[in-house]
Design a protein around this motif. Structure first.
Motif, PDB file in Angstrom:
ATOM      1  N   TYR A 122     -21.127  36.866  -9.004  1.00  0.00           N
ATOM      2  CA  TYR A 122     -21.954  37.855  -8.723  1.00  0.00           C
ATOM      3  C   TYR A 122     -21.789  38.027  -7.136  1.00  0.00           C
ATOM      4  N   LEU A 123     -21.482  36.930  -6.518  1.00  0.00           N
ATOM      5  CA  LEU A 123     -21.421  37.088  -5.179  1.00  0.00           C
ATOM      6  C   LEU A 123     -20.508  37.913  -4.513  1.00  0.00           C
ATOM      7  N   VAL A 124     -19.190  38.035  -5.394  1.00  0.00           N
ATOM      8  CA  VAL A 124     -18.258  38.920  -4.813  1.00  0.00           C
ATOM      9  C   VAL A 124     -18.572  40.098  -5.556  1.00  0.00           C
ATOM     10  N   SER A 125     -19.074  40.377  -6.883  1.00  0.00           N
ATOM     11  CA  SER A 125     -19.130  41.770  -7.460  1.00  0.00           C
ATOM     12  C   SER A 125     -20.300  42.625  -7.122  1.00  0.00           C
ATOM     13  N   ARG A 126     -21.363  41.838  -6.794  1.00  0.00           N
ATOM     14  CA  ARG A 126     -22.734  42.225  -6.488  1.00  0.00           C
ATOM     15  C   ARG A 126     -23.198  42.347  -4.934  1.00  0.00           C
ATOM     16  N   GLU A 127     -22.747  41.282  -4.404  1.00  0.00           N
ATOM     17  CA  GLU A 127     -23.336  41.041  -2.980  1.00  0.00           C
ATOM     18  C   GLU A 127     -22.472  41.424  -1.951  1.00  0.00           C
ATOM     19  N   ALA A 128     -21.150  41.447  -2.142  1.00  0.00           N
ATOM     20  CA  ALA A 128     -20.080  41.586  -1.068  1.00  0.00           C
ATOM     21  C   ALA A 128     -19.863  43.052  -0.835  1.00  0.00           C
ATOM     22  N   ASP A 129     -19.688  43.469   0.350  1.00  0.00           N
ATOM     23  CA  ASP A 129     -19.200  45.061   0.544  1.00  0.00           C
ATOM     24  C   ASP A 129     -17.753  45.174  -0.102  1.00  0.00           C
ATOM     25  N   PRO A 130     -17.735  46.085  -1.101  1.00  0.00           N
ATOM     26  CA  PRO A 130     -16.156  46.445  -1.596  1.00  0.00           C
ATOM     27  C   PRO A 130     -15.123  46.431  -0.800  1.00  0.00           C
ATOM     28  N   LEU A 131     -15.420  46.927   0.520  1.00  0.00           N
ATOM     29  CA  LEU A 131     -14.641  46.997   1.475  1.00  0.00           C
ATOM     30  C   LEU A 131     -14.087  45.674   2.316  1.00  0.00           C
ATOM     31  N   ASP A 132     -14.623  44.721   2.060  1.00  0.00           N
ATOM     32  CA  ASP A 132     -14.677  43.583   2.959  1.00  0.00           C
ATOM     33  C   ASP A 132     -14.290  42.549   1.746  1.00  0.00           C
ATOM     34  N   SER A 133     -12.917  42.078   1.639  1.00  0.00           N
ATOM     35  CA  SER A 133     -12.289  41.218   0.563  1.00  0.00           C
ATOM     36  C   SER A 133     -13.238  39.967   0.925  1.00  0.00           C
ATOM     37  N   GLN A 134     -13.469  39.453  -0.452  1.00  0.00           N
ATOM     38  CA  GLN A 134     -13.905  37.816  -0.726  1.00  0.00           C
ATOM     39  C   GLN A 134     -13.530  37.228  -1.957  1.00  0.00           C
ATOM     40  N   VAL A 135     -13.532  35.912  -1.943  1.00  0.00           N
ATOM     41  CA  VAL A 135     -12.949  35.190  -3.265  1.00  0.00           C
ATOM     42  C   VAL A 135     -14.119  34.137  -3.392  1.00  0.00           C
ATOM     43  N   VAL A 136     -14.471  34.054  -4.740  1.00  0.00           N
ATOM     44  CA  VAL A 136     -15.040  32.757  -4.948  1.00  0.00           C
ATOM     45  C   VAL A 136     -14.517  32.306  -6.387  1.00  0.00           C
ATOM     46  N   THR A 137     -13.911  31.181  -6.372  1.00  0.00           N
ATOM     47  CA  THR A 137     -13.128  30.667  -7.545  1.00  0.00           C
ATOM     48  C   THR A 137     -13.652  29.137  -7.878  1.00  0.00           C
ATOM     49  N   VAL A 138     -13.961  29.236  -9.148  1.00  0.00           N
ATOM     50  CA  VAL A 138     -14.364  27.758  -9.636  1.00  0.00           C
ATOM     51  C   VAL A 138     -13.152  27.417 -10.376  1.00  0.00           C
ATOM     52  N   ALA A 139     -12.434  26.253  -9.909  1.00  0.00           N
ATOM     53  CA  ALA A 139     -11.174  25.686 -10.466  1.00  0.00           C
ATOM     54  C   ALA A 139     -11.240  24.399 -10.984  1.00  0.00           C
ATOM     55  N   LYS A 140     -12.302  23.807 -10.986  1.00  0.00           N
ATOM     56  CA  LYS A 140     -12.540  22.458 -11.417  1.00  0.00           C
ATOM     57  C   LYS A 140     -13.754  22.492 -12.529  1.00  0.00           C
ATOM     58  N   PHE A 141     -13.698  21.943 -13.747  1.00  0.00           N
ATOM     59  CA  PHE A 141     -14.937  21.735 -14.539  1.00  0.00           C
ATOM     60  C   PHE A 141     -14.595  20.369 -15.340  1.00  0.00           C
ATOM     61  N   GLN A 142     -15.412  19.376 -14.941  1.00  0.00           N
ATOM     62  CA  GLN A 142     -15.272  18.254 -15.765  1.00  0.00           C
ATOM     63  C   GLN A 142     -16.528  17.814 -16.112  1.00  0.00           C
ATOM     64  N   GLY A 143     -16.609  17.323 -17.746  1.00  0.00           N
ATOM     65  CA  GLY A 143     -17.855  17.169 -18.285  1.00  0.00           C
ATOM     66  C   GLY A 143     -17.610  16.650 -19.618  1.00  0.00           C
ATOM     67  N   GLY A 144     -18.193  15.388 -20.057  1.00  0.00           N
ATOM     68  CA  GLY A 144     -18.170  15.117 -21.424  1.00  0.00           C
ATOM     69  C   GLY A 144     -16.907  14.445 -21.657  1.00  0.00           C
ATOM     70  N   SER A 145     -16.592  13.507 -22.656  1.00  0.00           N
ATOM     71  CA  SER A 145     -15.535  13.038 -23.111  1.00  0.00           C
ATOM     72  C   SER A 145     -15.371  12.887 -24.580  1.00  0.00           C
ATOM     73  N   THR A 146     -16.385  13.317 -25.472  1.00  0.00           N
ATOM     74  CA  THR A 146     -16.194  13.925 -26.928  1.00  0.00           C
ATOM     75  C   THR A 146     -16.830  14.762 -27.538  1.00  0.00           C
ATOM     76  N   PHE A 147     -16.731  15.085 -28.828  1.00  0.00           N
ATOM     77  CA  PHE A 147     -17.044  16.430 -29.446  1.00  0.00           C
ATOM     78  C   PHE A 147     -18.534  16.488 -29.752  1.00  0.00           C
ATOM     79  N   ASN A 148     -19.214  15.499 -29.847  1.00  0.00           N
ATOM     80  CA  ASN A 148     -20.671  15.372 -30.255  1.00  0.00           C
ATOM     81  C   ASN A 148     -21.593  14.613 -29.472  1.00  0.00           C
ATOM     82  N   VAL A 149     -21.313  14.506 -28.147  1.00  0.00           N
ATOM     83  CA  VAL A 149     -22.351  13.753 -27.200  1.00  0.00           C
ATOM     84  C   VAL A 149     -22.465  14.746 -25.982  1.00  0.00           C
ATOM     85  N   ILE A 150     -23.606  15.270 -25.798  1.00  0.00           N
ATOM     86  CA  ILE A 150     -23.890  16.102 -24.606  1.00  0.00           C
ATOM     87  C   ILE A 150     -23.985  14.985 -23.366  1.00  0.00           C
ATOM     88  N   PRO A 151     -23.142  15.292 -22.297  1.00  0.00           N
ATOM     89  CA  PRO A 151     -23.254  14.346 -21.200  1.00  0.00           C
ATOM     90  C   PRO A 151     -24.369  14.414 -20.227  1.00  0.00           C
TER      91      PRO A 151
END
Length: 421
Positions: free
Chosen positions: A228-257
């Protein structure tokens, strides 16, 4: 521009295209390409540069910013103008099979910095041959660690450029035909920053989630909210990017980390927008994590991966560049209003303390495949026929800048290489 100087610039290009200089450039580039070195490890590249400067009888300072080399051509007196080339390679395994493929496993000049060093050395050769005509001093900046480590920042902090009044730099572009350049006044590349956040909850069995505090759910909502930082808070004429490219958490199917780590990049063309993104990224991550009963800490990695300011070209230097480039290449070969890119460059650190100009140089192969032969690709191929244009433009930009900005300096003498820089 007078017809005399127009002839002179084209003469620079003729010199750069001569078999003697061109073949030497090929040799230099291929030596560097075969032996890539990562940021602040460019010891052999630096040694090769110093060896060539010694052969040309060009004085220099070393080490600067660990592996950097700063050379001087001209009177040694003001005005000073700088030309910059970056030296570092990338941790990429080269996939192009050719005679001069990288000899170092997992390392490659995948961003063309081998070409940048080569062209600046060739410009030095041309300028040294015309040194008596130089009205001031050309400062050669062979810079380490452009790829994420901010080598330009260390060059600035060393103080070696404190008297320089302008700086020029270029980047090879495999999508642009040989003999063509791209440029623009104002923002041409974005400011770029990185962030990493650890979102802590309370781990437990996935079958009884009510006994846990789920950091994966919190992180998922954080990521959605960041958009929403880009889609709702940024001026559409002022190009900006926020990208989450890393997500690490957990190592098995039945345990919340217990925790999740996310990371990404944020980019903008103005410093104001860039700083706003940084502030809001932290607020959103901490706030959204709290909504889901988690704690969050945000690290902007300033010590290991400094943020790069936007690359903003000086308007007066733009006029100077277009004048030189059109006279050398022809008006149809100069795109003076290229579309800015969300890529980033640490050349911007120089522009924060002095007028600077950064332009794009065509090195497209006849068999160019845009899906493969691009910057930061293991399949990158560079057309070496583009090198004379980069070398000649470097030499012409610096020499004509000094001609335009020469002035009677109080106390100036004829002493060669008086250390004013």
């Amino acid at each position: 521009m007078s017809s005399f100087f127009k002839f002179k610039f084209n003469n620079f290009l003729d010199i750069a295209k001569s078999p003697e200089v061109f073949d030497w450039m090929m040799s230099m580039r291929r030596k560097i390409h075969e032996n890539p070195e990562l940021g602040y490890e460019e010891f052999e590249t630096s040694k090769l540069i110093r060896s060539e400067l010694d052969k040309m009888d060009i004085p220099y300072k070393h080490p600067v910013a660990i592996t950097g080399v700063i050379g001087y051509i001209g009177t040694g007196l003001p005005p000073f103008v700088a030309l910059r080339a970056d030296m570092d390679a990338l941790p990429i395994q080269e996939m192009v099979e050719w005679e001069h493929k990288s000899k170092v496993a997992g390392k490659m000049h995948a961003c063309g910095h081998d070409a940048h060093v080569t062209m600046l050395l060739a410009a030095a050769k041309i300028l040294k041959h015309h040194e008596k005509e130089i009205q001031g001093t050309v400062v050669l900046v062979f810079q380490p660690a452009e790829e994420g480590s901010g080598g330009a920042k260390k060059i600035i902090e060393s103080g070696v450029l404190k008297s320089v009044t302008a700086i020029f730099g270029l980047h090879v572009v495999p999508e642009l035909p040989v003999g063509e350049v791209g440029c623009k006044s104002g923002p041409i590349l974005a400011g770029s920053g990185s962030f990493e956040a650890k979102i802590r909850g309370k781990g437990g069995h996935a079958a009884v989630p009510q006994h846990s505090i789920d950091p994966i759910l919190a992180a998922s909502n954080v990521i959605i909210s960041l958009q929403y930082l880009v889609s709702r808070e940024a001026d559409p004429l002022d190009s900006q990017v926020v990208t989450v490219a890393k997500f690490q958490g957990g190592s098995t199917f039945n345990v919340i980390p217990d925790y999740v780590t996310i990371g990404g990049t944020y980019r903008a063309f103005s410093k104001q927008s860039f700083n706003h993104l940084r502030q809001r990224i932290e607020q959103i991550i901490v706030g959204q994590a709290a909504v889901h009963r988690c704690n969050a800490t945000v690290d902007f990695l300033d010590d290991v991966k400094p943020s790069y300011p936007p690359t903003v070209n000086d308007s007066n230097l733009h006029e100077h560049f277009v004048n030189v480039a059109v006279n050398m290449l022809g008006i149809n070969k100069v795109n003076s209003a290229v579309t800015p890119s969300m890529g980033a460059e640490d050349f911007s650190f120089y522009q924060e303390v002095m007028p600077g100009y950064f332009f794009m140089l065509g090195v497209q192969n006849a068999s160019h495949n845009p899906s493969e032969s691009s910057l930061h690709s293991p399949y990158l191929e560079i057309n070496e026929d583009g090198f004379p244009y980069g070398a000649a433009l470097h030499a012409s930009l610096a020499s004509t800048y000094l001609l335009k900005h020469q002035q009677n300096m109080p106390g100036a003498t004829d002493t060669k290489y008086h250390d004013e820089v």
